[in-house]
Design an enzyme around this catalytic site. Sequence first.
Site, mmCIF file in Angstrom:
data_model
loop_
_atom_site.group_PDB
_atom_site.id
_atom_site.type_symbol
_atom_site.label_atom_id
_atom_site.label_comp_id
_atom_site.label_asym_id
_atom_site.label_seq_id
_atom_site.Cartn_x
_atom_site.Cartn_y
_atom_site.Cartn_z
ATOM 1 N N GLY B 15 0.842 -1.198 0.000
ATOM 2 C CA GLY B 15 0.000 0.000 0.000
ATOM 3 C C GLY B 15 0.871 1.239 0.000
ATOM 4 O O GLY B 15 0.500 2.279 0.539
ATOM 5 N N PHE B 113 -2.084 3.652 15.278
ATOM 6 C CA PHE B 113 -0.669 3.610 15.634
ATOM 7 C C PHE B 113 -0.241 4.815 16.464
ATOM 8 O O PHE B 113 0.906 4.920 16.846
ATOM 9 C CB PHE B 113 0.185 3.515 14.372
ATOM 10 C CG PHE B 113 0.236 2.140 13.805
ATOM 11 C CD1 PHE B 113 0.902 1.128 14.488
ATOM 12 C CD2 PHE B 113 -0.379 1.831 12.607
ATOM 13 C CE1 PHE B 113 0.962 -0.159 13.971
ATOM 14 C CE2 PHE B 113 -0.326 0.546 12.081
ATOM 15 C CZ PHE B 113 0.344 -0.454 12.770
ATOM 16 N N HIS B 140 -12.861 13.438 12.054
ATOM 17 C CA HIS B 140 -11.901 13.145 10.997
ATOM 18 C C HIS B 140 -12.131 14.061 9.792
ATOM 19 O O HIS B 140 -13.164 14.718 9.686
ATOM 20 C CB HIS B 140 -12.042 11.687 10.534
ATOM 21 C CG HIS B 140 -11.437 10.699 11.479
ATOM 22 N ND1 HIS B 140 -12.084 10.266 12.617
ATOM 23 C CD2 HIS B 140 -10.222 10.067 11.475
ATOM 24 C CE1 HIS B 140 -11.301 9.400 13.258
ATOM 25 N NE2 HIS B 140 -10.179 9.258 12.599
ATOM 26 N N HIS B 141 -11.175 14.031 8.862
ATOM 27 C CA HIS B 141 -11.303 14.701 7.572
ATOM 28 C C HIS B 141 -12.520 14.137 6.840
ATOM 29 O O HIS B 141 -12.908 12.978 7.077
ATOM 30 C CB HIS B 141 -10.024 14.480 6.763
ATOM 31 C CG HIS B 141 -9.718 13.027 6.557
ATOM 32 N ND1 HIS B 141 -10.240 12.308 5.515
ATOM 33 C CD2 HIS B 141 -8.993 12.145 7.285
ATOM 34 C CE1 HIS B 141 -9.848 11.058 5.588
ATOM 35 N NE2 HIS B 141 -9.083 10.928 6.677
ATOM 36 N N LYS B 144 -12.986 10.452 4.774
ATOM 37 C CA LYS B 144 -13.042 9.127 5.413
ATOM 38 C C LYS B 144 -14.329 8.418 4.995
ATOM 39 O O LYS B 144 -15.406 9.010 4.972
ATOM 40 C CB LYS B 144 -12.991 9.307 6.935
ATOM 41 C CG LYS B 144 -12.894 8.003 7.712
ATOM 42 C CD LYS B 144 -12.622 8.271 9.198
ATOM 43 C CE LYS B 144 -12.677 6.983 9.997
ATOM 44 N NZ LYS B 144 -11.707 5.964 9.552
#
Lengths: 255, 255, 255, 255
Positions: B15, B113, B140-141, B144
């Site tokens: 990815g 993470f 969130h932005h 998403k």
Amino acid sequence: MTSTDQTPLRVAVIGAGGRMGSEACRAVEAATDLELVAALGRDDELSTITDAGAQVAVDLTVPSVTAQNVRWLVEHGIHAVVGTTGWTEETLGDLRSQLEGADGVGVLIAPNFAIGAVLAMRFAEVAARYYDSAEIIEMHHPDKLDAPSGTARHTAAAIARGRKAAGLGAVPDATQKDPDGARGAVVDGIHVHAVRQRGLVAHEVVQFGGPGEQFQLRHDSFDRASFMPGVLLGVREVAAHPGLTVGLDGYLELG
Amino acid sequence: MTSTDQTPLRVAVIGAGGRMGSEACRAVEAATDLELVAALGRDDELSTITDAGAQVAVDLTVPSVTAQNVRWLVEHGIHAVVGTTGWTEETLGDLRSQLEGADGVGVLIAPNFAIGAVLAMRFAEVAARYYDSAEIIEMHHPDKLDAPSGTARHTAAAIARGRKAAGLGAVPDATQKDPDGARGAVVDGIHVHAVRQRGLVAHEVVQFGGPGEQFQLRHDSFDRASFMPGVLLGVREVAAHPGLTVGLDGYLELG
Amino acid sequence: MTSTDQTPLRVAVIGAGGRMGSEACRAVEAATDLELVAALGRDDELSTITDAGAQVAVDLTVPSVTAQNVRWLVEHGIHAVVGTTGWTEETLGDLRSQLEGADGVGVLIAPNFAIGAVLAMRFAEVAARYYDSAEIIEMHHPDKLDAPSGTARHTAAAIARGRKAAGLGAVPDATQKDPDGARGAVVDGIHVHAVRQRGLVAHEVVQFGGPGEQFQLRHDSFDRASFMPGVLLGVREVAAHPGLTVGLDGYLELG
Amino acid sequence: MTSTDQTPLRVAVIGAGGRMGSEACRAVEAATDLELVAALGRDDELSTITDAGAQVAVDLTVPSVTAQNVRWLVEHGIHAVVGTTGWTEETLGDLRSQLEGADGVGVLIAPNFAIGAVLAMRFAEVAARYYDSAEIIEMHHPDKLDAPSGTARHTAAAIARGRKAAGLGAVPDATQKDPDGARGAVVDGIHVHAVRQRGLVAHEVVQFGGPGEQFQLRHDSFDRASFMPGVLLGVREVAAHPGLTVGLDGYLELG
């Protein structure tokens, strides 16, 4: 007219047994230019208000009875200051019709008497022009029966007006999968979230976002006392505003 | 063993064309104890990883392919550090079964993470014991795709565990009327709200309430760089944790 | 006049080697109605600007040189858009005198180009009339050299104007013992606190308080990109505003 | 021992005329396992406490008299739960010496009885290990006499311990020019800011920052009632903790 300034205004409070109502009674009693002439609990007849010669009545009851209370007040030529939520386009329309035939009677329906909430709404409408995104988070004590709050609904409408004036379209949102409804309510195109939390009273956060930037308005009512300056302002000014006024901002100078 | 300390660990990133993936490539390249031996984009074969002799692979792809990627890695004895969301009880169960027969292979699936998100989850579980109310707001932005975030779901589960340990029942909520769903999602009994706003990256607020009191945990990731210390920690430690570990906290010393 | 609309405006950036300066160069280059004709680093001569035929110059340098840069620009009939802080009443006065003799030249000195910061200041002045208490918390990255920020100083001045207009006196504060200066700076009678934190960029919180109530304005710049719409607005409008304008709000329509 | 469980604990409150004191009297009276046997105002003699046969005394007075009150209590074998601030290393040292000779007497000095403040302190010490930057903002009503709060000082000390354990040096701060002291107090190397605002009660925000990331802890006491669970816990447990305990966390299980 000068004598009016010296005679205290005669005020009734409907819903005096509730938390807002008892606070309003205390506030009216503490004001030297106002006189509390009637405090109606759940079982009291509305005729108590006319018997006491009230000029203004404050309605702080519940959604199921507020509309009929106000109808009765207008019929009897008594100005009304209403803090109860639950008014619909239909009940507001009926009230407007009734007021056309009620010469000089004023009604103020205020979804929120806190000056800070009114500022938040006004500023939200201005700021909305300049940002891609806008969302509302309202937070209340967990005993509140309805969601979202009337204030949040009015704020969403204000944001929608601001966005429309600036030619903005829908807020950006790529959500494809939201099985449990985490994105909340959508009111006039604006997402509204309702938090219910022990220890809180009444709070509203309005968030705006653009590339690399956030702008936020927040109002916190920690105590019902915070609504009283707005209630008293309404009581004092309602006779000078015949007809229906929705929102305390109609009584303020927010230039 | 000593020679292992001096030879850089051979790392593949799957990815690598995505935003998190390209950030991870940079972070691996910048670390002197790690060597980036393969960076796979959308069209690259997984065999590139074995050809390059990778010991650990980082999967930062999309929900639709992550499970099959990890299955392949375990088959080939390569440790996996996975940041992709979309794992279900079923796919996790299949992976656990596979790992039972894959001696010494470690897989870390981390919903987040960012060390701050892990701290927030851990602290939320402890604080949950002491408060009547608990709610989560994740932000969130607007690009998403899913709501609520995996981190929010995990935090709700942590709060539910804390409440259960303290013998607390359901959160107080008198809502009777919520026609538009303003109260949001309910995950493990906890209300979760998802805000999508231009200019934001990844944010989580956890609010606790008791009489006259509020306690809040908040984590903000302003930049994907904030996830890299956690990714590198996972890459370095995964070989020492055979089998499946879900959550970065399994690799940390948190009090 | 019509031809002016079609010919790109010729723009120079002074301080092009800095973080804001390089961002501004990119933004000017990306705008189809603007042309970047000169980008001056630390060692470049100002004459580069006239040689390149710039009509507007953006100064994003440092407090020690900005005043002399702008003096030179005005002498040469070039409009100036200035984002550098460090201007004093004295240097502003000198500039005003100079501009009286510089027919048609416009200078915009903007302590903050973020629209959100400008909104916060304007709204702060209005809200200040209605609250007993007002304080400012500004937060920036830890590499910032001065405290508090220019924006916070200007916001304090705006609050002071609002309070004065409403006939409010000093903010309530019973502090008798503050050996380490925790109450922060006092600017125009308003307490201002400066936080320096890794990971932050530029943030301002304005808090107002009355009995049982709080009202808050917050602006977050997560990225220098958030300043660019304001810089470009200044560049496009400065020629239409001869003389000195301090603050981007002079160029906006804010209700 | 079993009979002790059934006989209410005999409790005195010193400083019963103050806001915290009167709240504590109400809380003790409302608890079925406690009996309020003495409530001392400003002019009452301490001997009232022994006359009433109190086993535990709660001191909620003022910094100038708390140390002598507690000395007297320990002399008379009465356990003390102390919420008054103003203790110094010297007065704490004297108390420790006295307690060495006072077999079985327990004293709890708690800078903050709110469980949320204790959680914030504990979590702050853990989180401090993982972040470059840490600052504290405490906010209180404007009638508070000292700044910063004792809780903020203790939180700063906890952060300093966490940073030291992790081998972190000084927080990053490039400030060269801060003529008015906007950077606030520095306590144990940590910057502490004190806001005083009408409508607030007692609030603390702890902010941590790393590259691209922020972690925040926040505790709000909206009402003195929020301190009472902690006060009652102290009263019930103090006899089981002979000697001096500083901080309510010594009585909690925060594993």
